[in-house]
Scaffold this active site. Structure first.
Site, short mmCIF file in Angstrom:
data_model
loop_
_atom_site.label_atom_id
_atom_site.label_comp_id
_atom_site.label_asym_id
_atom_site.label_seq_id
_atom_site.Cartn_x
_atom_site.Cartn_y
_atom_site.Cartn_z
N LYS A 119 0.86 -1.19 0.00
CA LYS A 119 0.00 0.00 0.00
C LYS A 119 0.89 1.23 0.00
O LYS A 119 2.07 1.17 0.40
CB LYS A 119 -0.90 0.01 1.23
CG LYS A 119 -2.20 0.80 1.05
CD LYS A 119 -3.21 0.07 0.21
CE LYS A 119 -4.52 0.86 0.12
NZ LYS A 119 -5.56 0.12 -0.63
N ASP A 159 -6.96 4.60 -4.76
CA ASP A 159 -7.63 4.48 -3.46
C ASP A 159 -8.26 5.85 -3.22
O ASP A 159 -8.48 6.61 -4.19
CB ASP A 159 -6.62 4.10 -2.36
CG ASP A 159 -7.29 3.63 -1.06
OD1 ASP A 159 -7.55 4.49 -0.20
OD2 ASP A 159 -7.57 2.44 -0.93
#
Length: 439
Positions: A119, A159
């Site tokens: 991430k 995201d």
């Protein structure tokens, strides 16, 4: 064991919370298969393989130099190249990125696709910035990140705060620096240059598909259900769309300014025009719809009575008070569309009350699953139709549901989706790590 995690990651509350939730589910393994919970495996899973933090300087439209901080946590590659989104939001810090990356390991494992967990992101806020400012920031961000990513190394996606616009700027800079048209280095691309059908809709659609499978296992369906969806971002909007397609009625949605209630069912076209075209606030929905809708600025969306609740905004948005309100109003099912949107106290209340509860690592895995499908199409220089891709997404979500149910039943906890998801994913990753030696 958890005390060691606390000591090694002091002050990282979100990451500690994510680790604790997984560790709590490992009790059945400790009792019957202790080799899975040996500290060497747990210690390695909880420690990222690589943590990258870098400076992102850029120039705003007034000529002022701005400096943000960039992150990429490459957490675990036992199952494949690191895979996980980039988040651009002022709240982003190392703890947030580590919690998201840790969750991504297990979410990706559940998809059955050959992808590891990672991430990244930045504390940059694209809201209020011009397109040119966003472009300058993305180019500066990728100027550092490019050396750490690649289709066989690390494949970022979008995201919160990173949509098609940002992915385009990031991909363009990567192509410019490397002199390679490496389509598989990023997912969430535009359809005309390597993107996949359904990728935009995938996380929201997947969450609803998972909820539908949960209800089907109980002999029910979404048809006629009252549904509340928190958020009005990409995940929430497409969750609303799929709920309506399956016969449910979304009666409330929200953003950071408050929430709106529309008892006739939220009009998706109006909401999309406000949020995606004009980037406005959810309160404007009332201006468009008049008396049929109402806006609440100082309350909780979880106070709205519903059969199904889909938290699709951000982490820890559904707390103890919200969970109690949902239970009191007769909620039957909660499926997490966001990453860890329910606090531990909220989760405990829902599970103790017998509410069907699906953790995000299972329920919102549709986004990364479709990213992996995009990688597959890029690798084969192919492009699938919308119907073909959506069918594959639904198959994946059905498979994840079956995996969770089977694993929960195997350890004597039928209906416990949290335990089922965590154990199934952990075992898969642990097996791969053991097979590859101490690395």
């Amino acid at each position: 064991m958890f005390d060691d995690v606390l000591a090694r990651n002091a002050g990282e509350a979100e990451f500690q919370q994510a680790v604790h939730e997984v560790m709590e589910s490992l009790t059945p393994l400790a009792d019957k298969h202790s080799h899975y919970t040996q500290w060497s495996i747990l210690q390695r899973i909880c420690e990222p393989e690589r943590q990258i933090i870098f400076r992102v300087p850029w120039v705003d439209d007034s000529g002022e130099v701005r400096v943000n901080r960039g992150f990429r946590v490459e957490f675990n590659s036992a199952l494949g190249p690191y895979k996980g989104g980039l988040r651009f939001h002022p709240s982003v810090n190392l703890s947030i990125v580590k919690f998201l990356g840790f969750e991504q390991i297990f979410k990706n494992a559940l998809t059955g696709m050959p992808i590891g967990g990672g991430k990244g992101g930045s504390d940059f806020d694209p809201k209020g910035c011009s397109d040119v400012e966003v472009m300058r920031f993305c180019q500066s961000f990728m100027t550092e990140l490019y050396r750490h990513v690649g289709e066989y190394t690390d494949v970022p996606a979008g995201d919160i705060g990173v949509g098609g616009r940002e992915i385009g700027y990031l991909f363009g800079q990567y192509k410019r620096i490397t002199n390679r048209y490496e389509s598989g280095v990023l997912t969430g691309k535009g359809l005309s240059w390597g993107g996949s059908q359904v990728r935009t809709e995938a996380t929201g659609y997947g969450t609803v598909f998972f909820a539908q499978e949960m209800l089907a296992a109980e002999g029910s369906s979404l048809d006629g259900m009252r549904v509340v969806v928190s958020g009005t971002g990409n995940v929430a909007l497409y969750a609303v769309e799929k709920v309506h397609q399956l016969g449910g009625k979304v009666v409330a949605v929200s953003d950071s300014s408050g929430y709106v209630v529309d008892e006739q069912g939220v009009d998706l076209e109006v909401l999309q025009e406000i949020k995606e075209v004009r980037r406005g606030r959810v309160s404007e929905y009332v201006d468009k719809m008049g008396d049929r809708a109402r806006f609440v600025s100082n309350g909780s969306i979880w106070d709205v009575p519903c059969d199904v609740a889909l938290p699709c905004a951000t982490q820890n948005e559904l707390d103890e008070a919200g969970a109690k309100s949902l239970v009191a109003n007769g909620v039957r099912l909660v499926a997490e569309g966001a990453n860890m949107p329910t606090t531990p106290a909220g989760t405990a209340i829902l599970r103790d009350a017998g509410v069907l509860f699906a953790p995000g690592k299972a329920a919102n895995a549709g986004g990364v699953a479709t990213s992996a499908l995009e990688m597959q199409q890029n690798a084969s220089r192919d492009s699938w139709s919308f119907a073909q891709t959506e069918e594959r997404l639904q198959e994946i979500m059905r498979s994840i549901h079956e995996t969770c149910v089977t694993q929960a039943e195997a350890v004597g906890r039928p209906g416990d989706y949290v335990t089922g998801a965590n154990l199934a994913a952990y075992i898969k990753v642990a097996d791969a790590m053991v097979a590859q030696g101490v690395i």
